[in-house]
Write a protein that holds these residues in place. Sequence first.
Motif, mmCIF file in Angstrom:
data_model
loop_
_atom_site.group_PDB
_atom_site.id
_atom_site.type_symbol
_atom_site.label_atom_id
_atom_site.label_comp_id
_atom_site.label_asym_id
_atom_site.label_seq_id
_atom_site.Cartn_x
_atom_site.Cartn_y
_atom_site.Cartn_z
ATOM 1 N N ARG A 14 78.799 60.641 92.391
ATOM 2 C CA ARG A 14 77.773 61.509 91.398
ATOM 3 C C ARG A 14 78.103 62.754 91.069
ATOM 4 O O ARG A 14 79.540 63.605 91.794
ATOM 5 N N ASP A 15 77.670 63.518 89.685
ATOM 6 C CA ASP A 15 79.069 64.538 89.403
ATOM 7 C C ASP A 15 80.247 64.314 89.046
ATOM 8 O O ASP A 15 80.655 65.278 89.830
ATOM 9 N N GLY A 16 80.951 62.733 88.992
ATOM 10 C CA GLY A 16 81.793 62.855 89.152
ATOM 11 C C GLY A 16 82.863 62.804 89.694
ATOM 12 O O GLY A 16 83.908 62.615 90.172
ATOM 13 N N ARG A 17 81.566 62.757 91.200
ATOM 14 C CA ARG A 17 82.489 62.628 92.646
ATOM 15 C C ARG A 17 82.301 61.502 93.396
ATOM 16 O O ARG A 17 81.287 61.086 93.650
ATOM 17 N N LEU A 18 83.119 60.473 93.718
ATOM 18 C CA LEU A 18 83.358 59.350 94.597
ATOM 19 C C LEU A 18 82.141 60.027 96.229
ATOM 20 O O LEU A 18 83.085 59.894 97.312
ATOM 21 N N LEU A 19 81.279 59.503 96.286
ATOM 22 C CA LEU A 19 80.568 59.802 97.160
ATOM 23 C C LEU A 19 80.619 58.916 98.604
ATOM 24 O O LEU A 19 81.365 58.837 99.700
ATOM 25 N N LEU A 20 80.405 57.391 97.664
ATOM 26 C CA LEU A 20 81.020 56.144 99.304
ATOM 27 C C LEU A 20 81.766 55.050 97.859
ATOM 28 O O LEU A 20 81.582 55.666 96.506
ATOM 29 N N PRO A 38 81.189 63.180 110.100
ATOM 30 C CA PRO A 38 81.235 63.915 110.149
ATOM 31 C C PRO A 38 80.194 64.565 109.342
ATOM 32 O O PRO A 38 79.869 64.092 108.244
ATOM 33 N N ASN A 39 80.453 66.212 108.687
ATOM 34 C CA ASN A 39 79.468 66.705 107.647
ATOM 35 C C ASN A 39 80.264 66.551 106.767
ATOM 36 O O ASN A 39 81.967 66.040 105.925
ATOM 37 N N GLY A 40 79.308 66.363 105.597
ATOM 38 C CA GLY A 40 79.726 65.678 104.674
ATOM 39 C C GLY A 40 80.200 64.456 104.424
ATOM 40 O O GLY A 40 80.729 63.911 102.940
ATOM 41 N N ALA A 41 80.046 63.308 106.047
ATOM 42 C CA ALA A 41 80.835 62.196 105.061
ATOM 43 C C ALA A 41 80.519 61.060 104.509
ATOM 44 O O ALA A 41 80.646 60.006 104.212
ATOM 45 N N GLY A 42 79.237 61.623 104.166
ATOM 46 C CA GLY A 42 77.856 60.920 103.091
ATOM 47 C C GLY A 42 77.097 59.648 103.622
ATOM 48 O O GLY A 42 76.398 59.045 103.172
ATOM 49 N N LYS A 43 76.754 60.107 105.301
ATOM 50 C CA LYS A 43 75.839 59.627 105.595
ATOM 51 C C LYS A 43 74.213 59.225 105.406
ATOM 52 O O LYS A 43 73.638 58.969 104.952
ATOM 53 N N SER A 44 73.741 60.417 104.779
ATOM 54 C CA SER A 44 72.725 60.525 104.660
ATOM 55 C C SER A 44 72.370 59.981 102.896
ATOM 56 O O SER A 44 71.595 59.344 102.389
ATOM 57 N N THR A 45 73.205 60.099 101.888
ATOM 58 C CA THR A 45 73.505 59.284 100.853
ATOM 59 C C THR A 45 73.745 57.430 100.732
ATOM 60 O O THR A 45 73.187 57.195 100.584
ATOM 61 N N LEU A 46 74.211 57.437 102.190
ATOM 62 C CA LEU A 46 74.124 56.188 102.395
ATOM 63 C C LEU A 46 72.997 55.789 102.485
ATOM 64 O O LEU A 46 72.156 54.390 102.115
ATOM 65 N N ASP A 168 66.799 59.289 110.024
ATOM 66 C CA ASP A 168 68.073 60.200 109.399
ATOM 67 C C ASP A 168 68.296 61.859 110.237
ATOM 68 O O ASP A 168 67.421 62.719 110.550
ATOM 69 N N GLU A 169 68.920 62.142 111.426
ATOM 70 C CA GLU A 169 69.538 63.060 112.092
ATOM 71 C C GLU A 169 67.831 63.519 113.035
ATOM 72 O O GLU A 169 67.916 64.561 112.869
ATOM 73 N N PRO A 170 67.473 62.010 113.653
ATOM 74 C CA PRO A 170 66.145 62.388 113.770
ATOM 75 C C PRO A 170 66.018 63.305 115.152
ATOM 76 O O PRO A 170 65.273 64.367 115.748
ATOM 77 N N THR A 202 73.592 60.068 112.538
ATOM 78 C CA THR A 202 73.909 61.442 113.802
ATOM 79 C C THR A 202 75.554 62.379 113.288
ATOM 80 O O THR A 202 76.130 61.114 113.298
ATOM 81 N N HIS A 203 75.259 62.648 114.053
ATOM 82 C CA HIS A 203 76.922 63.535 113.860
ATOM 83 C C HIS A 203 77.031 62.877 116.109
ATOM 84 O O HIS A 203 78.313 63.469 116.553
ATOM 85 N N HIS A 204 75.888 63.148 116.343
ATOM 86 C CA HIS A 204 76.250 63.168 117.929
ATOM 87 C C HIS A 204 75.470 61.678 118.955
ATOM 88 O O HIS A 204 75.125 61.383 118.837
HETATM 89 N N1 LIG Z 1 73.664 64.480 94.292
HETATM 90 C C1 LIG Z 1 74.655 64.873 94.507
HETATM 91 N N2 LIG Z 1 75.953 65.411 93.522
HETATM 92 C C2 LIG Z 1 77.092 65.768 94.441
HETATM 93 N N3 LIG Z 1 76.938 65.714 95.690
HETATM 94 C C3 LIG Z 1 76.276 65.286 96.347
HETATM 95 C C4 LIG Z 1 75.208 65.270 95.947
HETATM 96 N N4 LIG Z 1 74.556 64.335 97.237
HETATM 97 C C5 LIG Z 1 75.815 64.890 98.086
HETATM 98 N N5 LIG Z 1 77.155 65.360 97.965
HETATM 99 C C6 LIG Z 1 77.964 65.472 97.991
HETATM 100 O O1 LIG Z 1 78.225 64.103 98.555
HETATM 101 C C7 LIG Z 1 78.862 64.495 100.608
HETATM 102 C C8 LIG Z 1 78.483 63.520 100.821
HETATM 103 O O2 LIG Z 1 77.125 63.686 102.040
HETATM 104 P P1 LIG Z 1 75.608 63.312 102.573
HETATM 105 O O3 LIG Z 1 74.666 64.885 102.740
HETATM 106 O O4 LIG Z 1 75.615 61.918 102.140
HETATM 107 O O5 LIG Z 1 77.228 63.798 104.089
HETATM 108 P P2 LIG Z 1 76.628 63.946 105.293
HETATM 109 O O6 LIG Z 1 77.808 63.074 106.486
HETATM 110 O O7 LIG Z 1 74.727 63.099 105.660
HETATM 111 O O8 LIG Z 1 76.108 65.052 105.595
HETATM 112 P P3 LIG Z 1 75.668 65.964 107.383
HETATM 113 O O9 LIG Z 1 75.981 65.725 108.105
HETATM 114 O O10 LIG Z 1 75.901 67.012 106.603
HETATM 115 O O11 LIG Z 1 74.525 66.307 107.106
HETATM 116 C C9 LIG Z 1 78.584 65.999 100.491
HETATM 117 O O12 LIG Z 1 80.079 66.602 100.184
HETATM 118 C C10 LIG Z 1 77.827 66.079 99.842
HETATM 119 O O13 LIG Z 1 77.681 67.811 98.681
#
Ligand SMILES: Nc1ncnc2c1ncn2[C@@H]1O[C@H](COP(=O)(O)OP(=O)(O)OP(=O)(O)O)[C@@H](O)[C@H]1O
Length: 262
Positions: A14-20, A38-46, A168-170, A202-204
Amino acid sequence: MTPVLHVADVDLVRDGRLLLNQISLTVRVGEHWALLGPNGAGKSTLLSLLGAVTHPTRGTVEVLGHRLGRVDLHELRSHLGHVDPRHTPLSRRLSVRDVVLTGATNTLEPVPRRTPTVDETTRADDLIALLGLAHRRDAPWPTLSQGERGRTLIARALMPSPRLLLLDEPATGLDIAGREQLIERLDLLQSTFPQLSSVLVTHHLEELPPGTDHAMLLRDGSRLAAGPVEDVLTSDQVGKCFDHPIELTRLNGRWTVHAART
Ligand SMILES: Nc1ncnc2c1ncn2[C@@H]1O[C@H](COP(=O)(O)OP(=O)(O)OP(=O)(O)O)[C@@H](O)[C@H]1O
């Protein structure tokens, strides 16, 4: 039997970033997965891929046997229970029962001039009871506690009898009693619907129901480990995932984490 979820070598950009990065995962019928990181690991994205919300950039995702890219995502989503407690755009003063019934039509509000069937009402009431909300059935949404809202949304997600529940983090924002009630009800769900599979983000680790049997550890968009909890939820691997030395213990099915003493 066809897996409920089959993810193979998935990248998501997404936006040139490899999120997964090269994610693979197979969830079978009746399995209950924890998705940790951890925060930002990509859990919600997955989870958005597993919930047929987005497509992968590369690799394949099969949800309930249907490959994303070859199937109507909206139709597929109607067979999934996807619960995100942070997203509840419910504008009107709907009762618990009204909200649960919107799960039958997969809409945010009751469909105007549509009366729920007797079967739908009976199922809604059964699910409300299963989630421990019978005493709050007619309470308006704004008066509910956060825990009650979360459990209402789970009952709503179960209305179409989904084969897969995505959470998602219920437990976010719940106090101890709220968290424990949630875990107790998730546990009850797992025994009431043995064919149901779930993925809980979850993180916990303290928030995991005792019936959690598989886990995936994600870090920086990559899979650190995945498989049965006995193999994956170890002090060493979870410590690496969160980049902090921890000690992980399990008692009566529940996990506890604290920093490793040096
Ligand atoms: N549409 C997008 N475009 C660019 N970056 C994105 C987009 N959506 C998410 N990200 C980035 O992708 C990374 C993973 O986000 P994600 O929400 O999946 O993490 P997470 O593990 O669920 O984090 P958290 O525990 O904080 O909820 C983060 O760095 C976030 O900023």
